[in-house]
Design a protein around this motif. Structure first.
Motif, PDB file in Angstrom:
ATOM      1  N   THR A  34       0.806  -1.224   0.000  1.00  0.00           N
ATOM      2  CA  THR A  34       0.000   0.000   0.000  1.00  0.00           C
ATOM      3  C   THR A  34       0.835   1.268   0.000  1.00  0.00           C
ATOM      4  O   THR A  34       0.288   2.363   0.028  1.00  0.00           O
ATOM      5  CB  THR A  34      -0.931   0.032   1.231  1.00  0.00           C
ATOM      6  N   ARG A  35       2.162   1.146  -0.040  1.00  0.00           N
ATOM      7  CA  ARG A  35       3.031   2.306   0.086  1.00  0.00           C
ATOM      8  C   ARG A  35       3.722   2.660  -1.230  1.00  0.00           C
ATOM      9  O   ARG A  35       4.052   1.793  -2.036  1.00  0.00           O
ATOM     10  CB  ARG A  35       4.103   2.056   1.153  1.00  0.00           C
ATOM     11  N   SER A  84      -5.078   9.368  -0.033  1.00  0.00           N
ATOM     12  CA  SER A  84      -5.022   8.230   0.870  1.00  0.00           C
ATOM     13  C   SER A  84      -4.148   8.589   2.053  1.00  0.00           C
ATOM     14  O   SER A  84      -3.150   9.302   1.897  1.00  0.00           O
ATOM     15  CB  SER A  84      -4.436   6.999   0.171  1.00  0.00           C
ATOM     16  N   VAL A  85      -4.512   8.088   3.220  1.00  0.00           N
ATOM     17  CA  VAL A  85      -3.697   8.242   4.415  1.00  0.00           C
ATOM     18  C   VAL A  85      -3.374   6.837   4.907  1.00  0.00           C
ATOM     19  O   VAL A  85      -4.246   6.127   5.410  1.00  0.00           O
ATOM     20  CB  VAL A  85      -4.425   9.049   5.509  1.00  0.00           C
ATOM     21  N   ASN A  86      -2.118   6.435   4.708  1.00  0.00           N
ATOM     22  CA  ASN A  86      -1.673   5.098   5.099  1.00  0.00           C
ATOM     23  C   ASN A  86      -0.894   5.197   6.404  1.00  0.00           C
ATOM     24  O   ASN A  86       0.163   5.822   6.458  1.00  0.00           O
ATOM     25  CB  ASN A  86      -0.784   4.490   4.014  1.00  0.00           C
ATOM     26  N   THR A 138      -1.674   4.675  -4.610  1.00  0.00           N
ATOM     27  CA  THR A 138      -1.561   3.220  -4.674  1.00  0.00           C
ATOM     28  C   THR A 138      -2.623   2.543  -3.816  1.00  0.00           C
ATOM     29  O   THR A 138      -2.496   1.376  -3.488  1.00  0.00           O
ATOM     30  CB  THR A 138      -0.171   2.762  -4.184  1.00  0.00           C
ATOM     31  N   SER A 139      -3.637   3.286  -3.445  1.00  0.00           N
ATOM     32  CA  SER A 139      -4.676   2.758  -2.558  1.00  0.00           C
ATOM     33  C   SER A 139      -5.132   1.387  -3.020  1.00  0.00           C
ATOM     34  O   SER A 139      -5.512   1.198  -4.170  1.00  0.00           O
ATOM     35  CB  SER A 139      -5.850   3.727  -2.509  1.00  0.00           C
ATOM     36  N   THR A 140      -5.088   0.431  -2.098  1.00  0.00           N
ATOM     37  CA  THR A 140      -5.346  -0.956  -2.459  1.00  0.00           C
ATOM     38  C   THR A 140      -6.612  -1.496  -1.813  1.00  0.00           C
ATOM     39  O   THR A 140      -7.407  -2.163  -2.452  1.00  0.00           O
ATOM     40  CB  THR A 140      -4.140  -1.824  -2.052  1.00  0.00           C
ATOM     41  N   ASN A 141      -6.792  -1.214  -0.528  1.00  0.00           N
ATOM     42  CA  ASN A 141      -7.924  -1.759   0.209  1.00  0.00           C
ATOM     43  C   ASN A 141      -8.876  -0.654   0.639  1.00  0.00           C
ATOM     44  O   ASN A 141      -8.464   0.470   0.879  1.00  0.00           O
ATOM     45  CB  ASN A 141      -7.431  -2.517   1.440  1.00  0.00           C
ATOM     46  N   GLY A 142     -10.143  -1.003   0.738  1.00  0.00           N
ATOM     47  CA  GLY A 142     -11.146  -0.020   1.135  1.00  0.00           C
ATOM     48  C   GLY A 142     -11.748   0.678  -0.071  1.00  0.00           C
ATOM     49  O   GLY A 142     -11.492   0.340  -1.222  1.00  0.00           O
TER      50      GLY A 142
END
Length: 757
Positions: A44-45, A157-159, A146-150
């Protein structure tokens, strides 16, 4: 909850100071632990070779800005970010926008696990108080990223990665006190590596504040527990964290006439809302006699929001070979709570109850206290396999399957005149069930030493059922299935050792949220999913003294859901799809080490945010307040609401002595419109706010580090509002527009004392 915390801390602390030993190969084992921790978030990064626009915040940056305010205020100094606080001082209900996109379009993950609420798609930071104290680092990706989930990321995105392995055993006491009786107390403990295999960490926090706004008090509690096993090639980490909030409601804002001190306008506001709000004499006295900037409409002593949210995460990573690795997670989130409110002169029929007879007189209305409940469960799994056969090629295959089960119901806990309802009576019951599956494949290919290409193909399937009865006692029967294909492609070219350029194109799709269905106007079509085409291009530079980046972007929406300007009888706003809208902008981000004593950090975001064609709807009523018509007005190319075209930030840091630092921070946000009509009478004025931060680190015998921190917010005492809303109505005597604002605090301070052992 208290017993579970005590028991968990007992387990945590027992080995912490009894078994911690330093082994000869602790460094190599710790390096392995760090690498395995990194594997858990790799999918996700973004990194320096990614064709993605992002900003990293490390632990040190988070710590020096963590005075107990909610997480959005720690992110406030990053490009294109605007934050707000209902209570006016950063504690309680807070919000964040990235590139003008609200929380429902900002994807948030914690260790790669979705955090956004499945139905509203928003993020309620009040449910995770002082979470920043357990965070290792944060990456903010602007655009699709690169948002993957949700849910799909339409603004950013805030990872978030929680704390990893510590060098050695530690204990911390962190305390803050400041304006509005704001108080933060945090205890942190950790074992470091035990026998080169185990580590345990824990945190217990409370945050309290009266708030700047009248009766906008917050009473927040949280804990975080983590235990990890590090093998030679694998990592198993268990996280349990929970937040409990009790927050007095301040979400109605301040009427514009009250804010401006316009007595004639305030009298008009009072008369216009007399029928709807059922103002009592006490309400009138509060409206006219309270302070203009701190006014809160609510006076009932238990007008509170109460919610507890607990998270359970099992994270696993394995390095099979140098080329092949795996990470996966099982997770469960349990949330339950309600908000309580006093309501004047409510019709029994509105609650499905018969009128009552008192002394032969039929009574159809009563004063009452009601609670609106949400009881929900969210659980699932995420996984990613990574294969890098050589330095030129990297494959990732991953996905997730998550289920959400939400119950919505309402209760009457007191009424001046009791009808036939029993204590367990629910005047509405609704359900929201959501299944979310995705699978993706990513590949990065380096055909040349200077060139990196990537492609990311994601398929996402969402099944969302909304049934039962809504809070207005209207039947709900929506069954929706969405199939989304979200491709991303990009390239990064390394110009030299100090700089690179990148470009990417991404597609994201997002389903409507619950309110788009429950507030759907009769006769209108069911809302469609939104689609975003996002193009990014940028340049990055880094040497010993300068880190800089510049990027341009275009975000082009199809069927974006926006507010129409119309509200229903319960004051719920309608949203409908608009055919085409866009955000185009330029962002700059730089840090310059001027000398050993001076450093400069700055960023800027300039944007143009437009709806191609917008139709605004205004309800028309007769003299008895019955809806008789809806007037429509067309607008060509107006600005998107809450989208400032300029956001600037600058920070000058001065370090005159070792361990001592002073920083002056300035933030400018240009005007924002409250709706999509670009009407100058319905806007938030531009504001420029300055803060000062002081930090001093030193040590004493027996204490590894003592930090004294001081944060003075809004040091020049700027009067400004960071959020608001508006609606209009047409009556036989006039067209009435009501603006409401959320004032932020003037000069205020937070003083902290942090001890590390």
């Amino acid at each position: 909850m208290k017993r579970s915390i005590i028991a968990a801390l007992a387990v945590l602390l027992a080995p912490a100071f009894l078994n911690a030993q330093t082994k000869p190969d602790v460094k190599s084992r710790r390096d392995t632990a760090i690498r395995l921790d990194e594997i858990t978030i790799k999918a996700t990064r973004a990194n320096e070779k990614s064709a993605t626009t992002y900003k990293n915040l490390d632990k040190a940056e988070i710590e020096k800005n963590n005075f107990g305010q909610d997480l959005p205020f720690i992110l406030n100094n990053t490009p294109g970010v605007v934050v707000t606080s209902d209570a006016g001082a950063g504690v309680g209900y807070t919000g964040i926008r990235i590139r003008g996109s609200d929380a429902s379009r900002v994807n948030v993950t914690v260790n790669g696990i979705p955090y956004n609420d499945s139905e509203s798609q928003g993020t309620f930071w009040v449910n995770m108080p002082d979470f920043a104290s357990s965070v290792e680092n944060i990456q903010i990706q602007r655009g699709v990223g690169t948002s993957t989930n949700g849910a799909g990321a339409f603004g950013g995105s805030v990872n978030i990665q929680t704390a990893g392995v510590a060098d050695q055993a530690y204990a911390e006491l962190n305390n803050t006190y400041g304006s509005f009786n704001t108080l933060k107390n945090t205890v942190k403990v950790g074992t470091g590596m035990i026998d080169n295999k185990w580590s345990f960490d824990g945190r217990l926090s409370r945050v309290k504040s009266d708030g700047f706004i009248d009766r906008a008090a917050s009473d927040l509690k949280s804990y975080f527990l983590s235990g990890a096993y590090y093998g030679k090639k694998d990592l198993l980490r268990l996280n349990v964290f929970s937040g409990q909030e009790k927050t007095y409601q301040a979400w109605n804002g301040v009427p514009e006439a009250k804010l401006r001190g316009d007595l004639a306008g305030l009298e008009e506001h009072y008369n216009n809302n007399l029928d709807y709000l059922y103002y009592t004499e006490a309400d009138r006295a509060n409206l006219f006699n309270s302070d203009n900037r701190t006014y809160n409409q609510f006076t009932y002593k238990d007008q509170n929001d109460n919610y507890t949210q607990s998270h359970y995460q099992a994270l696993y990573a394995r390095q099979f070979t140098e080329q092949f690795s795996f990470n996966g997670a099982l997770h469960y989130t349990d949330g339950a709570g309600y908000f309580e409110e006093f309501k004047n002169q409510q019709k029994f029929s509105k609650y499905g109850l018969p009128d009552v007879s008192v002394g032969g007189t039929s009574i159809s209305k009563t004063n009452l206290v009601r609670r609106r409940w949400l009881d929900n469960d969210f659980y699932g799994l995420t996984y990613a396999f990574n294969y890098a056969p050589n330095q030129e090629l990297n494959f990732t295959l991953g996905g997730a399957y998550n289920q959400y089960r939400g119950k919505h119901f309402g209760q009457i806990i007191w009424a001046e005149y009791a009808s036939t309802a029993m204590n367990d009576y629910h005047y509405y019951d609704g359900k929201g069930n959501k299944d979310d599956f995705n699978s993706y494949a990513k590949v990065t290919y380096n055909p040349l030493a200077q060139l990196s290409l990537f492609a990311d193909l994601q398929y996402r399937n969402v099944v969302y059922d909304i049934t039962g009865m809504d809070k207005n006692r209207q039947p709900l029967d929506f069954h929706n299935t969405y199939n989304f294909f979200n491709p991303k492609v990009g390239a990064t070219y390394v110009v030299n050792e100090q700089s690179n350029v990148y470009a990417s194109f991404s597609v994201a799709n997002k389903e409507p949220n619950r309110d788009d269905f429950t507030n759907l106007k009769v006769g209108l079509p069911v809302p469609k999913a939104e689609r975003l085409n996002n193009a990014e291009a940028g340049y990055r530079f880094k040497n010993e003294r300068i880190t800089a980046g510049a990027n341009v972007y275009g975000m082009f929406y199809k069927d974006q859901l926006i507010f129409t300007g119309e509200i229903n009888d319960a004051s719920d706003a309608y949203r409908q799809n608009v055919d085409k809208s866009s955000r185009i902008g330029l962002e700059l981000d730089a840090a310059y080490l001027i000398s050993s004593k001076f450093a400069l950090n700055a960023n800027a975001a300039f944007s143009r945010n437009k709806i191609k064609n917008y139709i605004d709807y205004v309800s028309e009523y007769d003299a008895d307040f019955n809806l008789i018509n809806v007037q429509a007005t067309n607008y060509a190319n107006p600005d998107i609401s809450f989208s400032p075209n300029t956001v600037l930030f600058g920070e000058l840091v001065y370090k005159p002595l070792p361990g001592f630092a002073l920083a002056w921070q300035s933030k400018y946000v240009s005007k924002q419109y409250l709706d999509n009509t670009q009407n100058e009478s319905r806007k938030l004025d531009a504001y420029w706010v300055n803060n000062a931060r002081l930090g001093y680190d030193f040590s004493l015998k027996g204490i590894k580090n003592i930090n004294i921190g001081l944060l003075v917010n809004n040091i020049l005492d700027k009067k400004y509002e960071s959020n608001g809303y508006t609606y209009s109505s047409i009556y036989p005597w006039a067209k009435v527009t009501e603006n409401f604002y959320f004032p932020q605090a003037g000069t205020n301070f937070l003083l902290s004392l942090n001890l590390k052992f």
